[in-house]
Design a protein around this motif. Structure first.
Motif, PDB file in Angstrom:
ATOM      1  N   ARG A 116       0.851  -1.200   0.000  1.00 45.89           N
ATOM      2  CA  ARG A 116       0.000   0.000   0.000  1.00 45.89           C
ATOM      3  C   ARG A 116       0.882   1.244   0.000  1.00 45.89           C
ATOM      4  O   ARG A 116       1.741   1.410   0.869  1.00 45.89           O
ATOM      5  N   GLU A 117       0.600   2.134  -0.959  1.00 49.83           N
ATOM      6  CA  GLU A 117       1.460   3.305  -1.140  1.00 49.83           C
ATOM      7  C   GLU A 117       1.528   4.186   0.109  1.00 49.83           C
ATOM      8  O   GLU A 117       2.598   4.618   0.515  1.00 49.83           O
ATOM      9  N   ALA A 118       0.343   4.486   0.672  1.00 50.27           N
ATOM     10  CA  ALA A 118       0.310   5.415   1.797  1.00 50.27           C
ATOM     11  C   ALA A 118       1.078   4.871   2.998  1.00 50.27           C
ATOM     12  O   ALA A 118       1.577   5.628   3.820  1.00 50.27           O
ATOM     13  N   GLU A 119       1.172   3.549   3.089  1.00 54.88           N
ATOM     14  CA  GLU A 119       1.899   2.957   4.214  1.00 54.88           C
ATOM     15  C   GLU A 119       3.379   2.766   3.901  1.00 54.88           C
ATOM     16  O   GLU A 119       4.234   2.955   4.768  1.00 54.88           O
ATOM     17  N   MET A 120       3.688   2.402   2.656  1.00 59.10           N
ATOM     18  CA  MET A 120       5.065   2.034   2.347  1.00 59.10           C
ATOM     19  C   MET A 120       5.967   3.217   2.000  1.00 59.10           C
ATOM     20  O   MET A 120       7.115   3.269   2.431  1.00 59.10           O
ATOM     21  N   LEU A 121       5.470   4.162   1.210  1.00 58.80           N
ATOM     22  CA  LEU A 121       6.370   5.227   0.739  1.00 58.80           C
ATOM     23  C   LEU A 121       6.987   6.029   1.880  1.00 58.80           C
ATOM     24  O   LEU A 121       8.188   6.300   1.866  1.00 58.80           O
ATOM     25  N   PRO A 122       6.215   6.430   2.903  1.00 53.83           N
ATOM     26  CA  PRO A 122       6.853   7.179   3.987  1.00 53.83           C
ATOM     27  C   PRO A 122       7.910   6.361   4.749  1.00 53.83           C
ATOM     28  O   PRO A 122       8.824   6.927   5.335  1.00 53.83           O
ATOM     29  N   GLN A 123       7.761   5.029   4.712  1.00 56.08           N
ATOM     30  CA  GLN A 123       8.744   4.197   5.427  1.00 56.08           C
ATOM     31  C   GLN A 123       9.989   3.929   4.590  1.00 56.08           C
ATOM     32  O   GLN A 123      11.073   3.736   5.132  1.00 56.08           O
ATOM     33  N   LEU A 124       9.825   3.901   3.275  1.00 55.07           N
ATOM     34  CA  LEU A 124      10.943   3.510   2.414  1.00 55.07           C
ATOM     35  C   LEU A 124      11.771   4.693   1.938  1.00 55.07           C
ATOM     36  O   LEU A 124      12.910   4.535   1.513  1.00 55.07           O
ATOM     37  N   ARG A 125      11.196   5.894   1.977  1.00 51.84           N
ATOM     38  CA  ARG A 125      11.910   7.055   1.444  1.00 51.84           C
ATOM     39  C   ARG A 125      12.382   7.955   2.557  1.00 51.84           C
ATOM     40  O   ARG A 125      11.658   8.199   3.527  1.00 51.84           O
ATOM     41  N   LEU A 126      13.559   8.461   2.397  1.00 51.61           N
ATOM     42  CA  LEU A 126      14.151   9.325   3.406  1.00 51.61           C
ATOM     43  C   LEU A 126      13.457  10.687   3.384  1.00 51.61           C
ATOM     44  O   LEU A 126      13.606  11.457   2.438  1.00 51.61           O
ATOM     45  N   CYS A 160       9.973 -13.997  -9.135  1.00 50.07           N
ATOM     46  CA  CYS A 160       8.978 -12.950  -9.361  1.00 50.07           C
ATOM     47  C   CYS A 160       7.641 -13.547  -9.811  1.00 50.07           C
ATOM     48  O   CYS A 160       7.613 -14.446 -10.649  1.00 50.07           O
ATOM     49  N   VAL A 161       6.546 -12.997  -9.238  1.00 48.39           N
ATOM     50  CA  VAL A 161       5.221 -13.437  -9.662  1.00 48.39           C
ATOM     51  C   VAL A 161       4.509 -12.337 -10.460  1.00 48.39           C
ATOM     52  O   VAL A 161       3.342 -12.467 -10.801  1.00 48.39           O
ATOM     53  N   GLY A 162       5.226 -11.228 -10.725  1.00 52.02           N
ATOM     54  CA  GLY A 162       4.662 -10.168 -11.553  1.00 52.02           C
ATOM     55  C   GLY A 162       3.587  -9.348 -10.869  1.00 52.02           C
ATOM     56  O   GLY A 162       2.700  -8.801 -11.523  1.00 52.02           O
ATOM     57  N   ALA A 163       3.667  -9.242  -9.540  1.00 57.23           N
ATOM     58  CA  ALA A 163       2.645  -8.485  -8.818  1.00 57.23           C
ATOM     59  C   ALA A 163       2.728  -6.986  -9.130  1.00 57.23           C
ATOM     60  O   ALA A 163       1.721  -6.288  -9.113  1.00 57.23           O
ATOM     61  N   GLY A 164       3.941  -6.479  -9.398  1.00 66.77           N
ATOM     62  CA  GLY A 164       4.097  -5.096  -9.831  1.00 66.77           C
ATOM     63  C   GLY A 164       4.299  -4.090  -8.721  1.00 66.77           C
ATOM     64  O   GLY A 164       4.205  -2.889  -8.950  1.00 66.77           O
ATOM     65  N   PHE A 165       4.582  -4.536  -7.501  1.00 68.67           N
ATOM     66  CA  PHE A 165       4.743  -3.604  -6.396  1.00 68.67           C
ATOM     67  C   PHE A 165       6.214  -3.407  -6.019  1.00 68.67           C
ATOM     68  O   PHE A 165       6.547  -3.142  -4.860  1.00 68.67           O
ATOM     69  N   CYS A 166       7.109  -3.518  -6.999  1.00 69.93           N
ATOM     70  CA  CYS A 166       8.559  -3.434  -6.744  1.00 69.93           C
ATOM     71  C   CYS A 166       8.920  -2.132  -6.031  1.00 69.93           C
ATOM     72  O   CYS A 166       9.745  -2.116  -5.118  1.00 69.93           O
ATOM     73  N   ALA A 167       8.320  -1.018  -6.454  1.00 67.75           N
ATOM     74  CA  ALA A 167       8.699   0.283  -5.912  1.00 67.75           C
ATOM     75  C   ALA A 167       8.168   0.493  -4.498  1.00 67.75           C
ATOM     76  O   ALA A 167       8.522   1.478  -3.845  1.00 67.75           O
ATOM     77  N   LEU A 168       7.328  -0.407  -4.020  1.00 68.35           N
ATOM     78  CA  LEU A 168       6.792  -0.287  -2.662  1.00 68.35           C
ATOM     79  C   LEU A 168       7.459  -1.294  -1.727  1.00 68.35           C
ATOM     80  O   LEU A 168       6.953  -1.570  -0.642  1.00 68.35           O
ATOM     81  N   GLY A 169       8.588  -1.840  -2.136  1.00 66.57           N
ATOM     82  CA  GLY A 169       9.233  -2.889  -1.358  1.00 66.57           C
ATOM     83  C   GLY A 169       8.563  -4.191  -1.757  1.00 66.57           C
ATOM     84  O   GLY A 169       7.334  -4.276  -1.723  1.00 66.57           O
ATOM     85  N   CYS A 170       9.340  -5.163  -2.175  1.00 68.64           N
ATOM     86  CA  CYS A 170       8.733  -6.402  -2.675  1.00 68.64           C
ATOM     87  C   CYS A 170       8.335  -7.285  -1.489  1.00 68.64           C
ATOM     88  O   CYS A 170       9.197  -7.848  -0.811  1.00 68.64           O
ATOM     89  N   ALA A 171       7.030  -7.386  -1.263  1.00 69.05           N
ATOM     90  CA  ALA A 171       6.548  -8.176  -0.126  1.00 69.05           C
ATOM     91  C   ALA A 171       6.862  -9.654  -0.293  1.00 69.05           C
ATOM     92  O   ALA A 171       6.861 -10.402   0.678  1.00 69.05           O
ATOM     93  N   ARG A 172       7.114 -10.069  -1.540  1.00 68.56           N
ATOM     94  CA  ARG A 172       7.385 -11.490  -1.799  1.00 68.56           C
ATOM     95  C   ARG A 172       8.880 -11.798  -1.767  1.00 68.56           C
ATOM     96  O   ARG A 172       9.281 -12.932  -1.972  1.00 68.56           O
ATOM     97  N   GLN A 173       9.685 -10.729  -1.558  1.00 75.40           N
ATOM     98  CA  GLN A 173      11.153 -10.863  -1.509  1.00 75.40           C
ATOM     99  C   GLN A 173      11.647 -11.682  -2.698  1.00 75.40           C
ATOM    100  O   GLN A 173      12.394 -12.652  -2.545  1.00 75.40           O
ATOM    101  N   ALA A 174      11.221 -11.246  -3.876  1.00 75.01           N
ATOM    102  CA  ALA A 174      11.472 -12.018  -5.086  1.00 75.01           C
ATOM    103  C   ALA A 174      12.721 -11.556  -5.818  1.00 75.01           C
ATOM    104  O   ALA A 174      12.897 -11.886  -6.985  1.00 75.01           O
ATOM    105  N   ARG A 175      13.562 -10.776  -5.175  1.00 79.62           N
ATOM    106  CA  ARG A 175      14.795 -10.372  -5.845  1.00 79.62           C
ATOM    107  C   ARG A 175      15.973 -10.533  -4.883  1.00 79.62           C
ATOM    108  O   ARG A 175      15.825 -10.434  -3.668  1.00 79.62           O
TER     109      ARG A 175
END
Lengths: 140, 456
Positions: free
Chosen positions: B47-57, B152-167
């Motif tokens: 979720r963008e509203a939850e992840m972006l503030p945590q992942l970006r300085l 990768c399962v192609g979920a498309g949420f790479c920029a929000l931190g990959c919840a599937r740890q696929a990389r």
């Protein structure tokens, strides 16, 4: 609920947070461009014709002045959207104030962008709105 | 965890270069402490509203340069946590010109470490397929990219931190480094370097609201070009100069059929036709809050466009700017003095024009350029008008891929200004912008500097 109706119930204090940061001309244009006219802090009259006239007036201004006014319009619009669109945490409110304070500084463009980003994060996290957009959201 | 009072090697920053250096040094038996100012996210929720503030300085960091915004990752994994996974090398000819041929071997090593692969054709999303088709219709040179995904399962949420740890990213290297004895201290902000008689003594900072100091014979700066350079300004007069960026603009194509630009691998192809001109074109994902965060106009105008977001396709135009900036420390925060050069503005105008042409050639009904004064185009002839429409200072250009700041004061092993034991290991070491995504280079620099310290 339409945004205009929501604006009617905005407390004067909320607008007070935004309006002093903007020039009187920008406030007037902001109101006109959105088809809104502030008779006082609590009453708004919808006048689409006035809005169109304001747009024409804006387009006639020199580019630099036009960009600055458009920035002010965005700030007002975004600030209002933020205040009515979501219940903000105290931290987010502090960020809104900080962004507004920077609008008159050399960091104006980033401040505007930050304000818009805060608005977007607050507004576009709602499940109903996301469903309306056809956005699947998190997947298993 | 409280920082220890002494360490053999202190690494400042747990992003790609710091994690790679920690991985290599800990395997070689060194006692490593990694200091990371951020914290790991509570959970990866997509979720963008939850992840972006945590992942970006600090969200978007304002600078004293009008019209420029910086984005930096924070927390363990740093920028790799929110990256799109693109693993591209700087061309060998460029490395040789810099006298950095040693990086070629480092690329080989980290590509093996990260399981870098060619992205299969079968993994191309609708967005990337359209981008490829548009480029081919114009006979542009297109390239399928390489990445570090392994499940990768192609979920498309790479920029929000990959919840599937696929990389295989910095987070995974960090975890393995910890298994080999490295200590990761989160929430530890380094505020200064201790140097005596041109030799590093250690670092000092704040963690959990309390000051700390760690004695160390080796300190590696790996906090990204801006932060590493800023820290070094405290001990080196030449540090902080020569900082560069890639100002980036966006071009949206509105298609008659759904694109669903947030599904699948967001970026698996690029247009390299204009790389020699310092212009990189590639598609990117369109999640709603991120999209609404930079669309121009009123809330209503944005809502109107967002109502069509299933049919929107996004291209990012990044240009290598030859202008150099400077970073200083202002009350412990970076103050960047940089203005986008006239040549970069001209390159952006060219890149935006070509991106618009590409979307139209791919079948877009309309193209939207989200400048402060938005441009809306319907035909290829319209697109030609953009060539002379340079972005204005009011246009919110994101700066991507910062680099430099320590290149002029570092030697081939990243040692800074002849200060024994003080090294840089990130893109601060690069001498100029290249229009190539730098994350693989960050891994390679961490690998090379750690190798030099272990005599490998």
């Amino acid at each position: 609920m339409p945004r205009r109706a929501l604006l009617l119930v905005l407390p004067a204090g909320a607008l007070g947070l935004l309006l002093p940061r903007l020039t009187p001309e920008a406030v007037l244009l902001a109101a006109l461009c959105q088809g809104l006219f502030f008779l006082n802090d609590e009453t708004i009259v919808d006048t689409l014709q006035l809005g169109q006239a304001a747009e024409a007036r804006l387009d006639a201004l020199p580019l630099g002045r036009r960009l600055q006014l458009r920035g002010d319009l965005r700030a007002l619009d975004l600030g209002v959207a933020l205040l009515i669109g979501a219940r903000l945490s105290s931290g987010a409110r502090a960020e809104v104030r900080l962004a507004l304070q920077h609008l008159r500084s050399t960091a104006r463009a980033p401040a505007l962008a930050r304000l818009q980003e805060l608005c977007a994060l607050a507004c576009y996290g709602h499940p109903n709105l996301l469903a309306e957009l056809g956005y699947a959201g998190p997947t298993p | 965890m409280r920082p220890p009072v002494r360490a053999e090697v202190v690494i400042v920053g747990a992003g790609p270069s710091g994690s790679t250096a920690a991985w290599r040094l800990s395997r070689a038996g060194a006692g490593v402490v990694i200091l990371e100012r951020g914290h790991a996210p509570h959970a990866l929720t997509d979720r963008e509203a939850e992840m972006l503030p945590q992942l970006r300085l600090g969200g978007t960091t304002a600078t004293i340069a009008p019209g420029l915004m910086l984005e930096s990752g924070t927390g363990p994994g740093g920028g790799s946590t929110m990256s799109l996974g693109v693993c591209q090398r700087i061309p060998e000819a460029t490395l040789r010109r810099w006298g950095s041929s040693a990086l070629i071997k480092a690329y080989d090593d980290v590509e093996a470490l990260l399981s870098v692969r060619d992205i299969p054709r079968s993994d191309l999303s609708r967005l990337n397929t359209l981008f490829l088709q548009g480029g081919r219709a114009l006979s542009y040179r297109m390239r399928r990219l390489r990445d570090n995904r392994d499940s990768c399962v192609g979920a498309g949420f790479c920029a929000l931190g990959c919840a599937r740890q696929a990389r295989v990213d910095a987070g995974r290297l960090l975890h393995e480094a910890q298994q080999h004895g490295a200590h990761l201290i989160q929430g530890a902000k380094v505020t200064g370097l201790q140097v005596r008689k041109r030799r590093i003594q250690g670092v000092e900072g704040i963690a959990d609201g309390r000051q700390f100091s760690i004695k160390a014979d080796r300190v590696i700066l790996a906090a990204g070009a801006v932060m590493s350079s800023m820290l070094a300004t405290g001990v080196s007069r030449g540090a902080g100069h020569g900082l560069f960026f890639h100002p980036t603009a966006r071009v949206l194509g509105l298609f008659p059929a759904p694109v669903v630009g947030w599904e699948g691998i967001p970026r698996s192809v690029a247009c390299v036709q204009f790389v020699d001109d310092g212009i990189w074109l590639s598609p990117s994902s369109t999640h709603p809050a991120t999209l609404a965060g930079w669309l121009p106009g009123s809330t209503e105008a944005r809502a109107h466009l967002l109502g069509r977001m299933r049919s929107l396709a996004l291209c990012e135009v990044a240009v290598a700017d030859s202008a150099v900036g400077r970073v200083r420390s202002h009350r412990g925060r970076p103050q960047v003095d940089y203005a986008v050069s006239a040549s970069a503005r001209a390159a952006l105008a060219k890149g935006v024009t070509e991106a618009a042409r590409l979307w139209l050639a791919a079948g877009a009904r309309r193209v939207v350029i989200p400048w402060a004064e938005p441009a809306i185009l319907n035909t290829l002839a319209d697109a030609e008008l953009l060539r002379t429409a340079l972005p204005s200072p009011e246009d919110p250009l994101i700066s991507r891929w910062p680099g430099g700041g320590l290149a002029a004061v570092s030697d081939e092993h990243g040692e800074i200004d002849g200060i024994t034991g003080l090294h840089a290991a990130d893109t601060a070491l690069l001498p100029e912008a290249t229009a190539v995504p730098p994350i693989l280079t960050a891994y390679a620099l961490g690998w090379r500097v750690a190798g030099a310290l272990t005599g490998q």
